[in-house]
Design a protein around this motif. Structure first.
Motif, mmCIF file in Angstrom:
data_model
loop_
_atom_site.group_PDB
_atom_site.id
_atom_site.type_symbol
_atom_site.label_atom_id
_atom_site.label_comp_id
_atom_site.label_asym_id
_atom_site.label_seq_id
_atom_site.Cartn_x
_atom_site.Cartn_y
_atom_site.Cartn_z
ATOM 1 N N ARG A 35 0.832 -1.213 0.000
ATOM 2 C CA ARG A 35 0.000 0.000 0.000
ATOM 3 C C ARG A 35 0.861 1.256 0.000
ATOM 4 N NH1 ARG A 35 -3.709 1.626 3.563
ATOM 5 N NH2 ARG A 35 -2.807 0.596 5.380
ATOM 6 N N VAL A 36 1.976 1.212 0.721
ATOM 7 C CA VAL A 36 2.881 2.374 0.734
ATOM 8 C C VAL A 36 3.420 2.608 -0.671
ATOM 9 C CG1 VAL A 36 5.075 3.273 1.604
ATOM 10 C CG2 VAL A 36 3.479 2.149 3.175
ATOM 11 N N GLU A 42 7.536 6.950 -4.983
ATOM 12 C CA GLU A 42 8.894 7.489 -4.892
ATOM 13 C C GLU A 42 9.600 7.078 -3.613
ATOM 14 O OE1 GLU A 42 6.181 10.317 -2.818
ATOM 15 O OE2 GLU A 42 6.058 9.195 -4.681
ATOM 16 N N GLU A 43 8.865 6.607 -2.631
ATOM 17 C CA GLU A 43 9.452 6.198 -1.348
ATOM 18 C C GLU A 43 9.340 4.692 -1.126
ATOM 19 O OE1 GLU A 43 7.293 8.814 1.175
ATOM 20 O OE2 GLU A 43 8.596 10.500 0.703
ATOM 21 N N GLY A 44 8.881 3.974 -2.148
ATOM 22 C CA GLY A 44 8.681 2.535 -2.019
ATOM 23 C C GLY A 44 9.949 1.771 -1.676
ATOM 24 N N ALA A 45 11.052 2.098 -2.333
ATOM 25 C CA ALA A 45 12.302 1.373 -2.078
ATOM 26 C C ALA A 45 12.784 1.602 -0.645
ATOM 27 C CB ALA A 45 13.374 1.794 -3.067
ATOM 28 N N SER A 46 12.651 2.816 -0.155
ATOM 29 C CA SER A 46 13.056 3.100 1.230
ATOM 30 C C SER A 46 12.220 2.299 2.213
ATOM 31 C CB SER A 46 12.909 4.593 1.543
ATOM 32 O OG SER A 46 13.822 5.347 0.790
ATOM 33 N N THR A 51 11.025 -2.321 5.883
ATOM 34 C CA THR A 51 10.190 -3.494 6.139
ATOM 35 C C THR A 51 11.025 -4.760 6.218
ATOM 36 O OG1 THR A 51 8.289 -2.447 5.082
ATOM 37 C CG2 THR A 51 8.221 -4.847 5.313
ATOM 38 N N ARG A 52 11.977 -4.938 5.295
ATOM 39 C CA ARG A 52 12.821 -6.143 5.320
ATOM 40 C C ARG A 52 13.646 -6.190 6.610
ATOM 41 N NH1 ARG A 52 9.686 -6.311 2.330
ATOM 42 N NH2 ARG A 52 9.643 -6.857 0.157
ATOM 43 N N ALA A 53 14.176 -5.070 7.036
ATOM 44 C CA ALA A 53 14.956 -5.044 8.279
ATOM 45 C C ALA A 53 14.059 -5.366 9.477
ATOM 46 C CB ALA A 53 15.626 -3.687 8.455
ATOM 47 N N PHE A 54 12.827 -4.848 9.459
ATOM 48 C CA PHE A 54 11.877 -5.175 10.521
ATOM 49 C C PHE A 54 11.587 -6.679 10.527
ATOM 50 C CE2 PHE A 54 7.358 -6.063 11.399
ATOM 51 C CZ PHE A 54 7.378 -5.862 12.778
ATOM 52 N N LEU A 79 10.626 9.546 5.011
ATOM 53 C CA LEU A 79 9.283 9.226 4.524
ATOM 54 C C LEU A 79 8.300 10.374 4.734
ATOM 55 C CD1 LEU A 79 8.941 5.558 5.853
ATOM 56 C CD2 LEU A 79 9.439 6.285 3.506
ATOM 57 N N GLY A 80 8.776 11.455 5.308
ATOM 58 C CA GLY A 80 7.897 12.581 5.626
ATOM 59 C C GLY A 80 7.388 13.365 4.431
ATOM 60 N N GLY A 81 7.934 13.088 3.264
ATOM 61 C CA GLY A 81 7.426 13.748 2.072
ATOM 62 C C GLY A 81 7.877 15.169 1.861
#
Length: 82
Positions: A35-36, A42-46, A51-54, A79-81
């Motif tokens: 969903r993100v 533009e922030e999907g990779a970040s 998420t992977r680290a979590f 991620l604050g845009g």
């Protein structure tokens, strides 16, 4: 009972919630990541890295080293845009 989520993940969730995107408890981290990506491509990779680290920490018991934790926190802050 699982350990509390790492600070970088909590920060990412809080930052995204401030932008109107909230992860319900019934949604998996990977589903929320999708969903993100749709809402903020533009922030999907970040957020994928966060998420992977979590997931590594939560499900694999692998904590990031101090340098990687700082990088993840920086990604979460981004991620604050702004």
């Amino acid at each position: 009972m699982p350990p509390p989520p790492p600070e970088f993940y909590v920060l990412a969730l809080r930052t995204l919630a401030e932008r109107g995107l909230v992860r319900p408890r019934v949604e998996s981290p990977r589903e929320f990541e999708g969903r993100v990506r749709k809402a903020y491509p533009e922030e999907g990779a970040s957020f994928e890295s966060i998420t992977r680290a979590f997931e590594d920490q939560r499900y694999g018991g692998r904590d990031p080293d101090a340098r990687r934790a700082r990088e993840l926190r920086s990604l979460a802050e981004g991620l604050g845009g702004s």
